[in-house]
Motif scaffolding. Structure first.
Motif, mmCIF file in Angstrom:
data_model
loop_
_atom_site.group_PDB
_atom_site.id
_atom_site.type_symbol
_atom_site.label_atom_id
_atom_site.label_comp_id
_atom_site.label_asym_id
_atom_site.label_seq_id
_atom_site.Cartn_x
_atom_site.Cartn_y
_atom_site.Cartn_z
ATOM 1 N N VAL A 1 9.170 -5.261 3.307
ATOM 2 C CA VAL A 1 8.936 -6.343 2.261
ATOM 3 C C VAL A 1 7.669 -6.274 0.990
ATOM 4 N N CYS A 2 6.716 -5.642 1.934
ATOM 5 C CA CYS A 2 5.317 -5.624 1.091
ATOM 6 C C CYS A 2 5.601 -4.415 -0.014
ATOM 7 N N CYS A 3 6.019 -3.159 0.505
ATOM 8 C CA CYS A 3 6.873 -2.317 -1.003
ATOM 9 C C CYS A 3 7.396 -2.740 -1.778
ATOM 10 N N MET A 4 8.386 -3.853 -1.069
ATOM 11 C CA MET A 4 8.997 -4.277 -2.057
ATOM 12 C C MET A 4 8.244 -4.774 -3.199
ATOM 13 N N PHE A 5 8.247 -5.562 -2.881
ATOM 14 C CA PHE A 5 7.477 -7.213 -3.348
ATOM 15 C C PHE A 5 6.494 -5.954 -4.756
ATOM 16 N N TRP A 6 5.293 -4.907 -3.980
ATOM 17 C CA TRP A 6 4.574 -4.198 -4.858
ATOM 18 C C TRP A 6 5.280 -3.388 -5.937
ATOM 19 N N GLY A 7 6.560 -3.139 -5.621
ATOM 20 C CA GLY A 7 6.982 -2.097 -6.677
ATOM 21 C C GLY A 7 7.616 -3.544 -7.329
ATOM 22 N N LEU A 8 8.286 -4.536 -7.569
ATOM 23 C CA LEU A 8 8.052 -5.641 -8.779
ATOM 24 C C LEU A 8 7.499 -5.525 -8.998
ATOM 25 N N GLN A 9 5.600 -6.177 -8.297
ATOM 26 C CA GLN A 9 4.659 -6.020 -9.113
ATOM 27 C C GLN A 9 4.262 -5.514 -10.299
ATOM 28 N N GLN A 10 4.420 -3.660 -10.308
ATOM 29 C CA GLN A 10 4.197 -3.292 -11.134
ATOM 30 C C GLN A 10 4.822 -3.466 -12.472
ATOM 31 N N VAL A 11 6.568 -3.479 -12.265
ATOM 32 C CA VAL A 11 7.219 -4.701 -13.532
ATOM 33 C C VAL A 11 6.871 -5.620 -13.776
ATOM 34 N N LEU A 12 6.025 -6.838 -13.085
ATOM 35 C CA LEU A 12 5.535 -8.202 -13.480
ATOM 36 C C LEU A 12 3.789 -7.822 -14.256
ATOM 37 N N VAL A 13 3.689 -6.964 -13.923
ATOM 38 C CA VAL A 13 2.494 -7.068 -14.766
ATOM 39 C C VAL A 13 2.482 -6.403 -16.080
ATOM 40 N N LYS A 14 3.796 -5.070 -16.317
ATOM 41 C CA LYS A 14 3.828 -4.757 -17.398
ATOM 42 C C LYS A 14 3.937 -5.430 -18.513
ATOM 43 N N SER A 15 5.501 -5.855 -17.906
ATOM 44 C CA SER A 15 5.937 -7.231 -18.508
ATOM 45 C C SER A 15 5.307 -8.456 -19.530
ATOM 46 N N ILE A 16 4.492 -8.327 -18.734
ATOM 47 C CA ILE A 16 3.442 -9.515 -19.383
ATOM 48 C C ILE A 16 2.584 -9.530 -20.187
ATOM 49 N N MET A 17 2.986 -7.627 -19.979
ATOM 50 C CA MET A 17 0.559 -7.318 -20.695
ATOM 51 C C MET A 17 0.457 -7.594 -22.035
ATOM 52 N N ASP A 18 1.365 -7.829 -22.608
ATOM 53 C CA ASP A 18 1.038 -7.868 -24.515
ATOM 54 C C ASP A 18 0.715 -9.733 -24.183
ATOM 55 N N GLU A 19 0.814 -10.407 -23.901
ATOM 56 C CA GLU A 19 0.391 -11.718 -23.412
ATOM 57 C C GLU A 19 -0.876 -11.793 -22.328
ATOM 58 N N VAL A 20 -0.529 -11.547 -21.441
ATOM 59 C CA VAL A 20 -2.191 -11.573 -20.700
ATOM 60 C C VAL A 20 -2.787 -10.552 -20.676
ATOM 61 N N ALA A 21 -3.969 -10.079 -20.755
ATOM 62 C CA ALA A 21 -4.484 -8.427 -21.277
ATOM 63 C C ALA A 21 -4.333 -7.889 -19.435
ATOM 64 N N PRO A 22 -4.425 -6.700 -18.880
ATOM 65 C CA PRO A 22 -4.629 -6.442 -17.842
ATOM 66 C C PRO A 22 -5.645 -6.551 -16.591
ATOM 67 N N LEU A 23 -7.013 -6.967 -17.236
ATOM 68 C CA LEU A 23 -8.447 -6.958 -16.454
ATOM 69 C C LEU A 23 -7.855 -8.057 -16.138
ATOM 70 N N PHE A 24 -7.509 -9.063 -17.534
ATOM 71 C CA PHE A 24 -8.195 -10.741 -17.716
ATOM 72 C C PHE A 24 -6.374 -10.363 -16.260
ATOM 73 N N GLN A 25 -5.194 -10.154 -16.027
ATOM 74 C CA GLN A 25 -4.965 -10.320 -15.031
ATOM 75 C C GLN A 25 -5.035 -10.218 -13.451
ATOM 76 N N ALA A 26 -5.747 -9.214 -13.162
ATOM 77 C CA ALA A 26 -6.639 -8.803 -12.424
ATOM 78 C C ALA A 26 -7.425 -10.033 -11.641
ATOM 79 N N SER A 27 -8.003 -10.165 -13.389
ATOM 80 C CA SER A 27 -9.390 -11.313 -12.608
ATOM 81 C C SER A 27 -9.052 -12.589 -11.883
ATOM 82 N N LEU A 28 -7.709 -13.024 -12.603
ATOM 83 C CA LEU A 28 -7.007 -14.671 -12.570
ATOM 84 C C LEU A 28 -6.178 -14.123 -11.109
ATOM 85 N N ARG A 29 -5.536 -13.064 -10.796
ATOM 86 C CA ARG A 29 -4.731 -13.147 -9.512
ATOM 87 C C ARG A 29 -6.240 -13.355 -8.431
#
Length: 297
Positions: free
Chosen positions: A21-49
């Motif tokens: 389950v963890c690996c499955m979500f972490w795989g999905l998370q890669q897609v989630l991070v990349k899909s919104i990078m134009d709206e939310v800057a990468p390190l800003f994402q890491a900080s907020l989460r």
């Protein structure tokens, strides 16, 4: 969760289920991070989460009566693990600025090799036999083979590759430091708090220093992505991982992370419309073989 004191030498059905389950979500998370990078800057994402996960963890501990701030001799070792964890995520998100997610992922998931090579130096019971090393090699070759289609096409940034490799080493060293310093004796909640709190304190400064824009003018997709990254990713899945480190051999659970980039490809197929090639399917089978070999009694 069961008692932290009841360690097991081999993975049982509960362990395999949690890891999948963890690996499955972490795989999905890669897609989630990349899909919104134009709206939310990468390190800003890491900080907020990580900020959000800290709040959730404090609430969780308050409800369950778990003490996070009592003296137990874990401070310096905990700060070391937290610093390594924060540096890892800084490298991941910085690396994504210079290279593709698939290319960086190949280097990130070298982490089990650091665990397998270094943990036995401190924990003799986790030494791998030749057959288990063969399983590690099978899993890594499978990942590299499956990801090869995403490694070309005008993407030759050595900096992104080096940051991905550094992130993999830092992830492995975080696990090594936890086992070498016997941090599994403290609660998984406190162990996780050291890591996400260090990230929440350090990464925002790096984000600001690099000139990232902190804006909350997001789409519904971006809000949903950040909610999932925070609640499931940085809180629930990492808490489960910390608990696993205290109950099962680090070398055996670490090999499962090889499944994550393959799940990322599968979710990319479903989300981004990419084709699921025979190469990917064969790689999944080879990863399964590697996991079986590493977990042979």
């Amino acid at each position: 969760m069961p008692s932290m004191n009841s360690r097991k030498e081999h993975l049982d059905g509960l362990a395999v289920g949690i890891l999948l389950v963890c690996c499955m979500f972490w795989g999905l998370q890669q897609v989630l991070v990349k899909s919104i990078m134009d709206e939310v800057a990468p390190l800003f994402q890491a900080s907020l989460r990580c900020m959000g996960a800290c709040v959730l963890l404090l609430v969780w501990c308050r409800v369950r009566g778990i003490r996070l701030f009592e003296r137990d001799g874990s401070l310096w070792a905990g700060l070391l693990a937290g610093g390594l964890f924060a540096a890892e995520f800084a490298c991941i998100y910085l690396g994504l600025r210079y290279t593709t997610a698939s290319r960086l992922t190949v280097f990130l998931y070298t982490s089990p090799f650091w665990v397998a090579a270094l943990v036995p130096l401190f924990v003799k019971s986790e030494r791998l036999r030749p057959l288990q090393w063969l399983g590690m090699a099978c899993a890594f070759v499978a990942v590299a083979f499956a990801m090869r289609e995403g490694l070309g096409a005008g993407n030759n940034s050595a900096l992104g590759d080096l940051l991905g490799l550094a992130a993999g080493a830092l992830w492995g060293l975080t696990t090594v430091s936890i086992r070498a310093n016997n941090l599994t004796r403290i609660s998984p909640e406190k162990l996780l708090f050291y890591q996400i709190a260090a990230t929440a304190l350090a990464v925002p400064w790096l984000s600001v220093a690099l000139g990232e824009t902190w804006s909350f003018q997001w789409s519904a997709m971006a809000w949903g992505s950040m909610l999932a990254q925070t609640v499931i990713g940085a809180f629930a899945s990492y808490l489960a991982w910390m608990w696993m480190l205290g109950r099962y051999p680090a070398t055996k659970i670490s090999v499962f992370v090889f499944l994550t980039p393959l799940f990322a490809l599968l979710f990319g197929t479903l989300w981004l419309g990419e084709s699921a090639t025979p190469t990917l399917l064969m790689a999944l089978g080879l990863v399964a073989v590697g996991i079986v070999l590493v977990n042979r009694k």
